[in-house]
Enzyme design. Structure first.
Site, PDB file in Angstrom:
ATOM      1  N   ASP A 247      38.817  38.210  39.956  1.00 24.08           N
ATOM      2  CA  ASP A 247      38.841  37.073  39.037  1.00 24.08           C
ATOM      3  C   ASP A 247      37.831  37.390  37.943  1.00 24.08           C
ATOM      4  O   ASP A 247      36.640  37.579  38.230  1.00 24.08           O
ATOM      5  CB  ASP A 247      38.431  35.783  39.749  1.00 24.08           C
ATOM      6  CG  ASP A 247      39.478  35.297  40.745  1.00 24.08           C
ATOM      7  OD1 ASP A 247      40.559  35.903  40.815  1.00 24.08           O
ATOM      8  OD2 ASP A 247      39.210  34.307  41.454  1.00 24.08           O
ATOM      9  N   ASP A 408      49.073  28.113  42.816  1.00 18.01           N
ATOM     10  CA  ASP A 408      47.754  27.595  43.229  1.00 18.01           C
ATOM     11  C   ASP A 408      47.926  26.208  43.844  1.00 18.01           C
ATOM     12  O   ASP A 408      47.662  25.202  43.186  1.00 18.01           O
ATOM     13  CB  ASP A 408      46.830  27.464  42.003  1.00 18.01           C
ATOM     14  CG  ASP A 408      46.599  28.788  41.304  1.00 18.01           C
ATOM     15  OD1 ASP A 408      46.104  29.719  41.936  1.00 18.01           O
ATOM     16  OD2 ASP A 408      46.933  28.876  40.106  1.00 18.01           O
TER      17      ASP A 408
HETATM   18  O1  1PR Z   1      47.691  29.645  34.605  1.00 17.50           O
HETATM   19  O2  1PR Z   1      48.861  31.714  33.920  1.00 17.50           O
HETATM   20  O3  1PR Z   1      46.713  31.105  32.876  1.00 17.50           O
HETATM   21  O4  1PR Z   1      46.813  31.885  35.208  1.00 17.50           O
HETATM   22  C1  1PR Z   1      45.507  31.599  35.610  1.00 17.50           C
HETATM   23  C2  1PR Z   1      45.268  32.401  36.871  1.00 17.50           C
HETATM   24  O5  1PR Z   1      43.875  32.291  37.168  1.00 17.50           O
HETATM   25  C3  1PR Z   1      46.028  31.882  38.060  1.00 17.50           C
HETATM   26  O6  1PR Z   1      46.598  32.977  38.748  1.00 17.50           O
HETATM   27  C4  1PR Z   1      44.969  31.212  38.933  1.00 17.50           C
HETATM   28  O7  1PR Z   1      45.221  31.481  40.309  1.00 17.50           O
HETATM   29  C5  1PR Z   1      43.700  31.911  38.521  1.00 17.50           C
HETATM   30  N1  1PR Z   1      42.514  31.037  38.569  1.00 17.50           N
HETATM   31  C6  1PR Z   1      42.235  30.060  37.694  1.00 17.50           C
HETATM   32  N2  1PR Z   1      41.039  29.505  38.018  1.00 17.50           N
HETATM   33  C7  1PR Z   1      40.582  30.155  39.097  1.00 17.50           C
HETATM   34  C8  1PR Z   1      39.322  29.892  39.773  1.00 17.50           C
HETATM   35  O8  1PR Z   1      39.001  30.500  40.789  1.00 17.50           O
HETATM   36  N3  1PR Z   1      38.519  28.979  39.241  1.00 17.50           N
HETATM   37  N4  1PR Z   1      41.382  31.959  40.465  1.00 17.50           N
HETATM   38  C9  1PR Z   1      41.505  31.106  39.441  1.00 17.50           C
HETATM   39  C10 1PR Z   1      42.221  31.971  41.451  1.00 17.50           C
HETATM   40  C11 1PR Z   1      42.596  32.947  43.448  1.00 17.50           C
HETATM   41  C12 1PR Z   1      42.604  34.323  43.839  1.00 17.50           C
HETATM   42  C13 1PR Z   1      41.507  34.610  44.812  1.00 17.50           C
HETATM   43  C14 1PR Z   1      42.111  34.433  46.167  1.00 17.50           C
HETATM   44  C15 1PR Z   1      41.400  35.182  47.232  1.00 17.50           C
HETATM   45  N5  1PR Z   1      41.676  32.783  42.368  1.00 17.50           N
HETATM   46  O9  1PR Z   1      42.414  35.119  42.743  1.00 17.50           O
HETATM   47  O10 1PR Z   1      41.100  35.842  44.506  1.00 17.50           O
HETATM   48  O11 1PR Z   1      42.146  33.058  46.456  1.00 17.50           O
HETATM   49  O12 1PR Z   1      40.104  34.738  47.366  1.00 17.50           O
HETATM   50  P1  1PR Z   1      39.300  34.965  48.721  1.00 17.50           P
HETATM   51  O13 1PR Z   1      39.810  36.223  49.343  1.00 17.50           O
HETATM   52  O14 1PR Z   1      37.877  35.149  48.310  1.00 17.50           O
HETATM   53  O15 1PR Z   1      39.523  33.753  49.556  1.00 17.50           O
HETATM   54  P2  1PR Z   1      47.553  31.024  34.095  1.00 17.50           P
END
Ligand code: 1PR
Length: 558
Positions: A247, A408
């Protein structure tokens, strides 16, 4: 110092940056073919077909390249085709009925079977083995019995009597055995992507580049292949993928860093309120580390992209460009893949433009989050496939395998599945011993947009099904409740989504130990599992996960 020159047949349909980088990393110089005359005088052509079969043939036709290419191939001059570059050597493809192939190899490319006799996800996305049916200089420096290579395709060429003299390796996907590599003298082609197959793919490319022109056609020395010999060829199987996810966002000082949230909250706790954005490293360096540690694929998510357009997001494009210089496994990028109007200039950029920028920078797939939700909502309201959504546009141009949808969702616990207010939701019974805060035994998963900040009236299973219909090739399935918790994946969610769609699903969110990978693979049938926090914090190494999978008898790439 350059070890020689190769001519690249790039008709501009997609990302061939990784291939250029792979060839460069082997110290060969890449020259672009510009004209029919260039083909006639070329001495080593590499053809990485990109797009659809019909598009590829049409591009060759409009450039007047078909006849020179056929002549070049008939003369047996050095040629290396990749993926569509191999398929185009056949007479045609079910992908584009009516489009005529180069016809050098007899047979028509067909879609993977997907029925009760062959229960597989299509596209095939992932690492599989190759079984050689004759000797080849191209396979000299790999361990053919153990090594895996990366495939991504929905269509395949099947061995038939008439093309057996071309078959070099075969691969199994479900119950089908298809041609994964051909060779006749100096004409070689792979269905897999050597430039995405790590050390093994580079070794195959290097052997070809070193030996081309010197091949004495050992093939004729070996006994002719028969269909029954092929039936007896050692079967291969697609292995489970372990994916590292980064991320990425700017910290308060404006530097691009890898961060990791706790249920999507990426700020450190601080006595006085919200702390700094958690900094877990630099994107390019971490990507390289995970490649070296054995990650089967790497995902970058630009998690602040919902606040701005990415077309001008040069740092993120540079991350892709630099990573793809020395990381030779698939790279996915997500965040901000949608239509975007530049607030300064008022110029509108389509989602396809945005995706194209990323593909040119070195991405193999793009991942779409929020925009996929809006597209699904529109489809559910109108029941019309308008062709205008980002998924449809990118899938049509680059193929379904290039489009991942990132979901998500958040759990919504309910006491019963038959409440009429839930008629349009897919409600699932939780596992024994699992229950909501008030003892609820059921739940549905509500999708969110804007990084989990906004919920929508749509459930994750419906979203996945509609996205498949719109042309997505893969689902990346997060779960906000599990994200960063380290308690394991959301098994009921992953199982329900994988059972609802025919495309591959990547389980994401919640991995806290190596055993969580074997658990999700065993209990849900998914082929890929992704983790972030445990890898960034060095709590579990990718090698450790791979070792655990071996111990558990789960096929993986080692
Ligand atoms: O909506 O097309 O602009 O995409 C935005 C992207 O950013 C989406 O794929 C969304 O999942 C991601 N995102 C947005 N905000 C966050 C955040 O964390 N604040 N991250 C975010 C999502 C989820 C995974 C994470 C897994 C594994 N993160 O990337 O890596 O849940 O984590 P873990 O193994 O530590 O539990 P758009």
């Amino acid at each position: 110092m350059s070890r020689g020159k190769v001519q690249l047949l790039d008709y501009g349909a997609g990302n061939v940056r990784s291939l250029r980088n792979a060839i460069k990393s082997l110290n060969f110089e890449v020259i672009d073919l510009q004209s029919a005359e260039d083909i006639a005088t070329a001495d080593c052509i590499i053809f990485p077909g990109v797009g659809s079969f019909g598009q590829a043939m049409e591009s060759l036709r409009t450039r007047g390249w078909i006849e020179p290419l056929k002549e070049y191939l008939r003369a047996g001059k050095p040629f290396f085709g990749i993926c569509l570059g191999m398929q185009s050597l056949f007479e045609g493809s079910e992908e584009s009925p009516g489009a005529v192939g180069l016809g050098i190899i007899p047979g028509v490319v067909t879609r993977f079977l997907q029925d009760s006799s062959n229960r597989v996800s299509v596209p095939q996305i992932g690492w599989n083995g190759i079984t050689a049916v004759k000797p080849s200089c191209c396979l000299e420096n790999i361990n053919i019995n153990n090594d895996k290579v990366y495939f991504v395709h929905s269509f395949c060429a099947l061995p038939i009597e008439a093309n057996l003299d071309w078959v070099l390796t075969v691969t199994d996907y479900g119950s089908q055995k298809y041609i994964s590599m051909i060779q006749k003298g100096n004409v070689v082609a792979t269905q897999f992507h050597p430039e995405k197959s790590g050390r093994v793919g580079l070794a195959i490319l290097e052997s070809f580049l070193n030996k081309h022109g010197l091949v004495s056609n050992k093939i004729s020395e070996s006994a002719p292949l028969t269909m029954s010999m092929l039936v007896d060829a050692t079967p291969t199987c697609i292995v489970k993928r372990v994916i590292a996810c980064l991320d990425v966002r700017s910290n308060d000082a404006g530097d691009l860093i890898v961060t990791k949230g706790d249920q999507y909250d990426v700020r450190e706790e601080s006595a006085g309120g919200r702390g700094d954005v958690r900094n877990l490293g630099k994107p390019v360096a971490l990507c390289k580390r995970y490649y070296e540690d054995g990650a089967d694929e790497i995902v970058f998510l630009n998690i602040t992209s919902f606040r701005q357009g990415v077309i001008d997001d040069l740092p993120m494009l540079q991350v892709l460009e630099h990573s793809s210089e020395n990381v030779f496994v698939p790279l996915t990028v997500g965040g901000g893949i949608r239509e975007y109007v530049d607030p300064q200039t008022g110029i509108s950029h389509s989602a396809l433009d945005v995706a194209s920028r990323y593909f040119r920078a070195g991405a193999d797939k793009v991942s779409i989050g929020g925009d996929a939700v809006y597209a699904a909502e529109e489809y559910l309201n109108t029941k019309i496939l308008s062709g205008t959504s980002s998924i449809e546009q990118i899938s049509k141009h680059y193929g379904a395998q290039a489009v991942v949808v990132s979901i998500d969702p958040k759990r919504v616990y309910v006491a019963t599945a038959d409440n009429p207010s839930l008629a349009n939701k897919n409600v699932v019974k939780l596992r024994d011993g699992e229950a909501g805060p008030s003892g609820e035994e059921y739940c549905w998963w509500q999708v969110t947009v804007k990084g989990g900040r906004e919920t929508r009236d749509l459930d994750a299973i419906t979203l996945a099904k509609v996205c498949e219909l719109l042309g997505a090739g893969e689902i990346m399935l997060n779960c906000i409740d599990m994200d960063g918790q380290g308690n394991g994946y959301d098994i009921p969610l992953v199982r329900a989504v994988q059972n609802a769609v025919g495309i591959p699903v990547i389980a994401s969110s919640g991995a806290g130990a190596a055993r969580h990978f074997s658990e999700v693979f065993r209990e849900t049938g998914v082929l890929a599992a992704l983790a972030a926090g445990i890898f960034h914090r060095n709590e579990v190494k990718i090698e450790e996960v791979k070792r655990h999978l071996v111990e558990e008898g789960i096929p993986s790439r080692n």
